[in-house]
Design a protein around this motif. Structure first.
Motif, PDB file in Angstrom:
ATOM      1  N   GLU A  45       0.852  -1.184   0.000  1.00 53.86           N
ATOM      2  CA  GLU A  45       0.000   0.000   0.000  1.00 53.86           C
ATOM      3  C   GLU A  45       0.893   1.240   0.000  1.00 53.86           C
ATOM      4  O   GLU A  45       2.051   1.168   0.422  1.00 53.86           O
ATOM      5  CB  GLU A  45      -0.853   0.023   1.273  1.00 53.86           C
ATOM      6  CG  GLU A  45      -1.948  -0.995   1.300  1.00 53.86           C
ATOM      7  CD  GLU A  45      -3.061  -0.661   0.328  1.00 53.86           C
ATOM      8  OE1 GLU A  45      -3.525   0.498   0.309  1.00 53.86           O
ATOM      9  OE2 GLU A  45      -3.456  -1.565  -0.421  1.00 53.86           O
ATOM     10  N   GLN A 100      -7.766  15.447  -2.269  1.00 54.57           N
ATOM     11  CA  GLN A 100      -8.865  15.320  -1.299  1.00 54.57           C
ATOM     12  C   GLN A 100     -10.088  16.104  -1.781  1.00 54.57           C
ATOM     13  O   GLN A 100     -11.211  15.604  -1.713  1.00 54.57           O
ATOM     14  CB  GLN A 100      -8.407  15.833   0.074  1.00 54.57           C
ATOM     15  CG  GLN A 100      -9.404  15.629   1.177  1.00 54.57           C
ATOM     16  CD  GLN A 100      -9.457  14.199   1.658  1.00 54.57           C
ATOM     17  OE1 GLN A 100      -8.509  13.454   1.527  1.00 54.57           O
ATOM     18  NE2 GLN A 100     -10.576  13.805   2.198  1.00 54.57           N
ATOM     19  N   LEU A 103     -11.659  14.231  -4.625  1.00 57.92           N
ATOM     20  CA  LEU A 103     -12.286  13.004  -4.127  1.00 57.92           C
ATOM     21  C   LEU A 103     -13.620  13.302  -3.451  1.00 57.92           C
ATOM     22  O   LEU A 103     -14.594  12.562  -3.625  1.00 57.92           O
ATOM     23  CB  LEU A 103     -11.332  12.308  -3.153  1.00 57.92           C
ATOM     24  CG  LEU A 103     -11.702  10.905  -2.705  1.00 57.92           C
ATOM     25  CD1 LEU A 103     -11.744   9.952  -3.893  1.00 57.92           C
ATOM     26  CD2 LEU A 103     -10.690  10.405  -1.687  1.00 57.92           C
ATOM     27  N   GLU A 108     -18.341   7.046  -4.958  1.00 58.43           N
ATOM     28  CA  GLU A 108     -17.498   5.856  -5.112  1.00 58.43           C
ATOM     29  C   GLU A 108     -17.706   5.182  -6.459  1.00 58.43           C
ATOM     30  O   GLU A 108     -16.853   4.423  -6.911  1.00 58.43           O
ATOM     31  CB  GLU A 108     -17.755   4.868  -3.972  1.00 58.43           C
ATOM     32  CG  GLU A 108     -17.164   5.333  -2.669  1.00 58.43           C
ATOM     33  CD  GLU A 108     -17.229   4.274  -1.589  1.00 58.43           C
ATOM     34  OE1 GLU A 108     -17.386   3.077  -1.908  1.00 58.43           O
ATOM     35  OE2 GLU A 108     -17.119   4.656  -0.422  1.00 58.43           O
ATOM     36  N   HIS A 113     -12.667   7.695  -9.110  1.00 58.23           N
ATOM     37  CA  HIS A 113     -12.562   7.594  -7.650  1.00 58.23           C
ATOM     38  C   HIS A 113     -11.342   6.785  -7.194  1.00 58.23           C
ATOM     39  O   HIS A 113     -10.599   7.237  -6.319  1.00 58.23           O
ATOM     40  CB  HIS A 113     -13.854   7.021  -7.063  1.00 58.23           C
ATOM     41  CG  HIS A 113     -13.920   7.110  -5.580  1.00 58.23           C
ATOM     42  ND1 HIS A 113     -13.348   6.160  -4.761  1.00 58.23           N
ATOM     43  CD2 HIS A 113     -14.469   8.045  -4.765  1.00 58.23           C
ATOM     44  CE1 HIS A 113     -13.554   6.498  -3.508  1.00 58.23           C
ATOM     45  NE2 HIS A 113     -14.231   7.635  -3.478  1.00 58.23           N
ATOM     46  N   PRO A 114     -11.084   5.605  -7.758  1.00 56.72           N
ATOM     47  CA  PRO A 114      -9.912   4.835  -7.300  1.00 56.72           C
ATOM     48  C   PRO A 114      -8.590   5.578  -7.504  1.00 56.72           C
ATOM     49  O   PRO A 114      -7.714   5.550  -6.637  1.00 56.72           O
ATOM     50  CB  PRO A 114      -9.965   3.556  -8.144  1.00 56.72           C
ATOM     51  CG  PRO A 114     -11.398   3.420  -8.533  1.00 56.72           C
ATOM     52  CD  PRO A 114     -11.895   4.832  -8.709  1.00 56.72           C
ATOM     53  N   GLU A 116      -8.115   8.878  -7.641  1.00 54.91           N
ATOM     54  CA  GLU A 116      -8.019  10.000  -6.696  1.00 54.91           C
ATOM     55  C   GLU A 116      -7.762   9.503  -5.283  1.00 54.91           C
ATOM     56  O   GLU A 116      -6.993  10.104  -4.531  1.00 54.91           O
ATOM     57  CB  GLU A 116      -9.284  10.865  -6.729  1.00 54.91           C
ATOM     58  CG  GLU A 116      -9.407  11.723  -7.957  1.00 54.91           C
ATOM     59  CD  GLU A 116      -8.213  12.628  -8.208  1.00 54.91           C
ATOM     60  OE1 GLU A 116      -7.619  13.181  -7.254  1.00 54.91           O
ATOM     61  OE2 GLU A 116      -7.855  12.785  -9.389  1.00 54.91           O
ATOM     62  N   SER A 117      -8.380   8.403  -4.926  1.00 56.87           N
ATOM     63  CA  SER A 117      -8.145   7.818  -3.606  1.00 56.87           C
ATOM     64  C   SER A 117      -6.676   7.423  -3.458  1.00 56.87           C
ATOM     65  O   SER A 117      -6.057   7.658  -2.414  1.00 56.87           O
ATOM     66  CB  SER A 117      -9.051   6.604  -3.412  1.00 56.87           C
ATOM     67  OG  SER A 117      -8.850   6.044  -2.145  1.00 56.87           O
ATOM     68  N   VAL A 120      -4.577  10.525  -2.867  1.00 58.31           N
ATOM     69  CA  VAL A 120      -4.683  10.975  -1.473  1.00 58.31           C
ATOM     70  C   VAL A 120      -3.750  10.144  -0.590  1.00 58.31           C
ATOM     71  O   VAL A 120      -3.003  10.687   0.228  1.00 58.31           O
ATOM     72  CB  VAL A 120      -6.142  10.884  -0.965  1.00 58.31           C
ATOM     73  CG1 VAL A 120      -6.215  11.062   0.543  1.00 58.31           C
ATOM     74  CG2 VAL A 120      -7.015  11.915  -1.667  1.00 58.31           C
ATOM     75  N   LYS A 121      -3.768   8.826  -0.761  1.00 57.15           N
ATOM     76  CA  LYS A 121      -2.924   7.943   0.051  1.00 57.15           C
ATOM     77  C   LYS A 121      -1.437   8.204  -0.192  1.00 57.15           C
ATOM     78  O   LYS A 121      -0.641   8.220   0.752  1.00 57.15           O
ATOM     79  CB  LYS A 121      -3.252   6.480  -0.239  1.00 57.15           C
ATOM     80  CG  LYS A 121      -4.590   6.050   0.295  1.00 57.15           C
ATOM     81  CD  LYS A 121      -4.883   4.607  -0.083  1.00 57.15           C
ATOM     82  CE  LYS A 121      -6.264   4.192   0.371  1.00 57.15           C
ATOM     83  NZ  LYS A 121      -6.572   2.812  -0.047  1.00 57.15           N
TER      84      LYS A 121
END
Length: 132
Positions: A45, A100, A103, A108, A113-114, A116-117, A120-121
């Protein structure tokens, strides 16, 4: 006896060093690797990858990827990898806020969405690693 750690991104070999220990953010949770670890492979991750060399910790922000352990060699194939001292914290904070904001405007079910998520991570990992 020690471990060899190689961190590779699509652009370049980031690091090749002999270490005592590696700690990484696995998809199923964080884990550590020392000499004579059982062979395995796992997804990573976005987060902090730490290695210990001569009693000193070194930190990298990685953007996800894969890690393989075999015969006292750890190979990290990372989407991105950046040493703590190389991270521009203000840029990382802006990237985090921008991702963020995007997002929060999505559901979802949005096809973006995936991605952008993940942004963010990655930005959060860079901020965390740089702050240490």
């Amino acid at each position: 006896m020690a471990l060899t750690l190689d961190i590779v991104t699509p652009e370049r070999r980031v690091l090749s060093v002999t270490v005592d220990e590696v700690r990484a953010p696995g998809a199923a949770g964080g884990f550590g690797i020392r000499v004579n670890h059982e062979p395995f492979m796992t997804a990573l991750e976005p987060g902090r990858l730490t290695y210990v060399e001569g009693g000193r910790e070194h930190h990298y922000a990685i953007g996800g990827g894969f890690l393989q352990v075999a015969e006292n060699r750890v190979i990290v194939l990372a989407d991105t990898a950046e040493a703590a001292g190389d991270i521009d914290v203000e840029r990382a904070k802006r990237a985090f806020q921008d991702a963020q904001d995007r997002l929060l405007r999505m559901t979802e079910q949005d096809e973006h969405h995936p991605a952008e998520s993940a942004r963010v991570k990655r930005a959060a990992a860079r901020i965390s690693v740089a702050g240490r």
